[in-house]
Design a protein around this motif. Structure first.
Motif, PDB file in Angstrom:
ATOM      1  N   ILE A  25       0.842  -1.201   0.000  1.00 58.88           N
ATOM      2  CA  ILE A  25       0.000   0.000   0.000  1.00 58.88           C
ATOM      3  C   ILE A  25       0.878   1.252   0.000  1.00 58.88           C
ATOM      4  CG2 ILE A  25      -1.703   1.331   1.319  1.00 58.88           C
ATOM      5  CD1 ILE A  25      -2.873  -1.431   2.202  1.00 58.88           C
ATOM      6  N   LEU A  26       1.942   1.249   0.797  1.00 63.74           N
ATOM      7  CA  LEU A  26       2.856   2.387   0.799  1.00 63.74           C
ATOM      8  C   LEU A  26       3.489   2.571  -0.577  1.00 63.74           C
ATOM      9  CD1 LEU A  26       4.447   4.667   2.143  1.00 63.74           C
ATOM     10  CD2 LEU A  26       6.161   2.950   2.806  1.00 63.74           C
ATOM     11  N   GLY A  27       3.978   1.492  -1.168  1.00 59.83           N
ATOM     12  CA  GLY A  27       4.580   1.588  -2.498  1.00 59.83           C
ATOM     13  C   GLY A  27       3.620   2.151  -3.527  1.00 59.83           C
ATOM     14  N   GLY A  28       2.370   1.709  -3.483  1.00 58.94           N
ATOM     15  CA  GLY A  28       1.363   2.225  -4.413  1.00 58.94           C
ATOM     16  C   GLY A  28       1.047   3.685  -4.166  1.00 58.94           C
ATOM     17  N   ALA A  29       0.928   4.056  -2.891  1.00 56.69           N
ATOM     18  CA  ALA A  29       0.636   5.461  -2.556  1.00 56.69           C
ATOM     19  C   ALA A  29       1.780   6.369  -3.000  1.00 56.69           C
ATOM     20  CB  ALA A  29       0.385   5.608  -1.054  1.00 56.69           C
ATOM     21  N   ILE A  30       3.015   5.929  -2.775  1.00 59.39           N
ATOM     22  CA  ILE A  30       4.160   6.737  -3.201  1.00 59.39           C
ATOM     23  C   ILE A  30       4.228   6.806  -4.725  1.00 59.39           C
ATOM     24  CG2 ILE A  30       6.685   6.841  -3.294  1.00 59.39           C
ATOM     25  CD1 ILE A  30       6.708   5.812  -0.404  1.00 59.39           C
ATOM     26  N   ASP A  58      -1.587   0.809  -8.524  1.00 57.96           N
ATOM     27  CA  ASP A  58      -2.945   0.360  -8.201  1.00 57.96           C
ATOM     28  C   ASP A  58      -2.956  -1.128  -7.855  1.00 57.96           C
ATOM     29  OD1 ASP A  58      -3.837   2.951  -8.857  1.00 57.96           O
ATOM     30  OD2 ASP A  58      -4.238   2.369 -10.932  1.00 57.96           O
ATOM     31  N   VAL A  59      -2.200  -1.907  -8.612  1.00 53.62           N
ATOM     32  CA  VAL A  59      -2.099  -3.347  -8.347  1.00 53.62           C
ATOM     33  C   VAL A  59      -1.498  -3.560  -6.959  1.00 53.62           C
ATOM     34  CG1 VAL A  59      -0.979  -5.502  -9.053  1.00 53.62           C
ATOM     35  CG2 VAL A  59      -1.944  -3.982 -10.788  1.00 53.62           C
ATOM     36  N   SER A  60      -0.449  -2.821  -6.640  1.00 52.99           N
ATOM     37  CA  SER A  60       0.201  -2.944  -5.331  1.00 52.99           C
ATOM     38  C   SER A  60      -0.781  -2.648  -4.203  1.00 52.99           C
ATOM     39  CB  SER A  60       1.393  -1.982  -5.229  1.00 52.99           C
ATOM     40  OG  SER A  60       2.392  -2.340  -6.132  1.00 52.99           O
ATOM     41  N   ILE A  61      -1.529  -1.580  -4.340  1.00 59.13           N
ATOM     42  CA  ILE A  61      -2.492  -1.207  -3.302  1.00 59.13           C
ATOM     43  C   ILE A  61      -3.533  -2.309  -3.113  1.00 59.13           C
ATOM     44  CG2 ILE A  61      -4.382   0.396  -2.749  1.00 59.13           C
ATOM     45  CD1 ILE A  61      -2.586   2.596  -4.107  1.00 59.13           C
TER      46      ILE A  61
END
Length: 161
Positions: free
Chosen positions: A98-103, A133-136
């Protein structure tokens, strides 16, 4: 060192951001806006579009606040990993993704004013999305797994019979 405590979290977040930004860079270098390359005709295409809103283009007419939301979420998740006790591996994966996607999407919002999307399931006319988006979404699934695996806490009062 505090980074060691939730090492999986930090690694997954970093890998997620790098993959997201590398794929978006590739799209920006190789596609014209709205250009589409079928990988599997009628099923899955790379289609370059921009999105000023959130998921599924929600708030696309007034999405400037989303850059600040991604910053706040990112800082909150970093604080969680930094200050909390050691998270279990599913929590680290979930929060890290989620952090990776948000960043990843936050970088786009701050520097481009929109998010670059390019993954397009044409078979079901699904909205175009990206690696962030996939990461989140995978991160949310990881956290759901944690929630489903964790037994409910017993109340301190009388046990039910």
């Amino acid at each position: 060192m505090k980074l060691k405590k939730n090492r999986i979290f930090w690694i997954i977040a970093a890998v997620s951001v790098v993959l997201d930004q590398l794929t978006k860079f590739w799209v920006l270098q190789n596609f014209e806006l709205d250009e589409s390359w079928p990988l599997w005709e009628g099923v899955f295409h790379f289609t370059y579009v921009t999105n000023t809103g959130a998921a599924f283009s929600l708030f696309s007419n007034n999405g400037g606040w989303l850059r600040w939301l991604s910053l706040v979420v990112s800082l909150g998740l970093m604080a969680l990993a930094w200050f909390s006790p050691r998270l279990n591996k599913w929590e680290q994966m979930g929060y890290g993704l989620i952090l990776g996607g948000a960043i990843g999407n936050g970088i786009d919002r701050f520097f481009l004013g929109h998010v670059t999307d390019f993954l397009h399931f044409t078979l079901i006319n699904f909205p175009v999305f990206n690696i962030a988006d996939v990461s989140i979404n995978i991160g949310i699934v990881c956290l759901l797994i944690v929630a489903l695996k964790t037994p409910p806490q017993q109340s301190k009062g009388k046990a039910r019979k």
